[in-house]
Design a protein around this motif. Structure first.
Motif, mmCIF file in Angstrom:
data_model
loop_
_atom_site.group_PDB
_atom_site.id
_atom_site.type_symbol
_atom_site.label_atom_id
_atom_site.label_comp_id
_atom_site.label_asym_id
_atom_site.label_seq_id
_atom_site.Cartn_x
_atom_site.Cartn_y
_atom_site.Cartn_z
ATOM 1 N N TRP A 1 0.856 -1.184 0.000
ATOM 2 C CA TRP A 1 0.000 0.000 0.000
ATOM 3 C C TRP A 1 0.894 1.236 0.000
ATOM 4 O O TRP A 1 1.925 1.264 0.675
ATOM 5 C CB TRP A 1 -0.915 0.009 1.221
ATOM 6 N N TRP B 1 0.778 3.993 1.421
ATOM 7 C CA TRP B 1 0.946 4.729 2.679
ATOM 8 C C TRP B 1 1.884 4.032 3.656
ATOM 9 O O TRP B 1 2.247 4.593 4.667
ATOM 10 C CB TRP B 1 -0.392 4.974 3.360
ATOM 11 N N ARG C 1 5.516 2.760 4.450
ATOM 12 C CA ARG C 1 6.887 3.011 4.010
ATOM 13 C C ARG C 1 7.818 2.120 4.815
ATOM 14 O O ARG C 1 7.571 1.817 5.974
ATOM 15 C CB ARG C 1 7.273 4.477 4.242
ATOM 16 N N VAL D 1 3.997 4.925 8.700
ATOM 17 C CA VAL D 1 2.798 5.252 7.925
ATOM 18 C C VAL D 1 2.905 6.688 7.448
ATOM 19 O O VAL D 1 3.237 7.591 8.221
ATOM 20 C CB VAL D 1 1.517 5.088 8.785
ATOM 21 N N ASN D 2 2.597 6.905 6.176
ATOM 22 C CA ASN D 2 2.527 8.249 5.607
ATOM 23 C C ASN D 2 1.047 8.613 5.488
ATOM 24 O O ASN D 2 0.380 8.177 4.544
ATOM 25 C CB ASN D 2 3.206 8.290 4.245
ATOM 26 N N PRO D 3 0.506 9.407 6.439
ATOM 27 C CA PRO D 3 -0.930 9.696 6.420
ATOM 28 C C PRO D 3 -1.371 10.498 5.200
ATOM 29 O O PRO D 3 -2.509 10.358 4.744
ATOM 30 C CB PRO D 3 -1.162 10.463 7.719
ATOM 31 N N ASP D 4 -0.482 11.313 4.649
ATOM 32 C CA ASP D 4 -0.849 12.079 3.456
ATOM 33 C C ASP D 4 -1.082 11.162 2.260
ATOM 34 O O ASP D 4 -1.933 11.428 1.412
ATOM 35 C CB ASP D 4 0.218 13.123 3.138
ATOM 36 N N ALA D 5 -0.327 10.075 2.191
ATOM 37 C CA ALA D 5 -0.526 9.112 1.102
ATOM 38 C C ALA D 5 -1.868 8.387 1.249
ATOM 39 O O ALA D 5 -2.485 8.026 0.247
ATOM 40 C CB ALA D 5 0.618 8.106 1.062
ATOM 41 N N ILE D 6 -2.327 8.210 2.483
ATOM 42 C CA ILE D 6 -3.642 7.580 2.677
ATOM 43 C C ILE D 6 -4.716 8.436 2.028
ATOM 44 O O ILE D 6 -5.541 7.940 1.258
ATOM 45 C CB ILE D 6 -3.952 7.366 4.174
ATOM 46 N N GLU E 1 -4.468 8.367 -1.833
ATOM 47 C CA GLU E 1 -4.577 7.109 -2.560
ATOM 48 C C GLU E 1 -5.821 6.275 -2.236
ATOM 49 O O GLU E 1 -6.075 5.276 -2.900
ATOM 50 C CB GLU E 1 -3.336 6.246 -2.295
ATOM 51 N N ALA F 1 -5.759 8.234 8.846
ATOM 52 C CA ALA F 1 -4.838 9.312 8.460
ATOM 53 C C ALA F 1 -4.898 10.473 9.445
ATOM 54 O O ALA F 1 -3.865 11.006 9.856
ATOM 55 C CB ALA F 1 -5.164 9.793 7.048
ATOM 56 N N GLY G 1 -2.306 13.209 9.775
ATOM 57 C CA GLY G 1 -2.696 13.723 8.467
ATOM 58 C C GLY G 1 -3.730 14.830 8.598
ATOM 59 O O GLY G 1 -3.937 15.381 9.685
#
Length: 146
Positions: free
Chosen positions: A39, A41, A43, A53-58, A61, A77, A82
């Motif tokens: 996924w 989000w 990394r 976890v990258n909350p901005d990617a959640i 995406e 997120a 996020g």
């Protein structure tokens, strides 16, 4: 989702109640599939094996998923640092009962209820109690990791 991913995510989040709640939601919700490698989000640093976890990617995406899955991930997120949720009531209304219970337990965790101390007075003086979480994590079938 492997035990290493879950352990790595939990290690990354440790000490930040919002991030801890976000990780637990990812691990416990929807059979843990949103906490699996692949996924956008999630990394990892291959050399150290650390996960985060990258909350901005959640939020960027999750649009291809179902309405309930999107709502769940929007809350993950937000708890993970996020963007804030503008229509919280609308997002919560899109969740089924199982995932709403998870989110409510996540909110209680993010608020630190598991660490609260209650002060009481007795004839002997002051008493300090630790009542535990306001709402505990539901007991669901999810990959258990120590």
């Amino acid at each position: 989702m492997s035990g290493n991913e879950v352990a790595g995510l939990r290690a990354w989040a440790r000490g930040d109640y919002g991030c801890e709640a976000a990780v637990e939601l990812l691990v416990r919700g929807f059979g843990g599939r949103f906490a699996a490698a692949g996924w956008p989000w999630l990394r990892t640093d291959e050399s150290s094996g650390s996960w985060w976890v990258n909350p901005d990617a959640i939020t960027a995406e999750a649009g291809v998923l179902s309405s309930g899955e999107q709502a769940f991930l929007i809350l993950v997120a937000a708890l993970g640092g996020g963007p804030a949720v503008a229509d919280l009531g609308g997002v919560l209304a899109r969740l089924d009962r199982e995932h709403l219970g998870l989110v409510l337990a996540g909110f209680a965790h993010a608020g630190g209820s598991h660490e609260h101390t209650v002060i009481g007075w007795t004839d002997a003086g002051v008493r300090f109690d630790r009542p535990g979480p306001l709402l505990d994590w539901p007991d669901l079938d999810f990959p258990a990791v120590a």
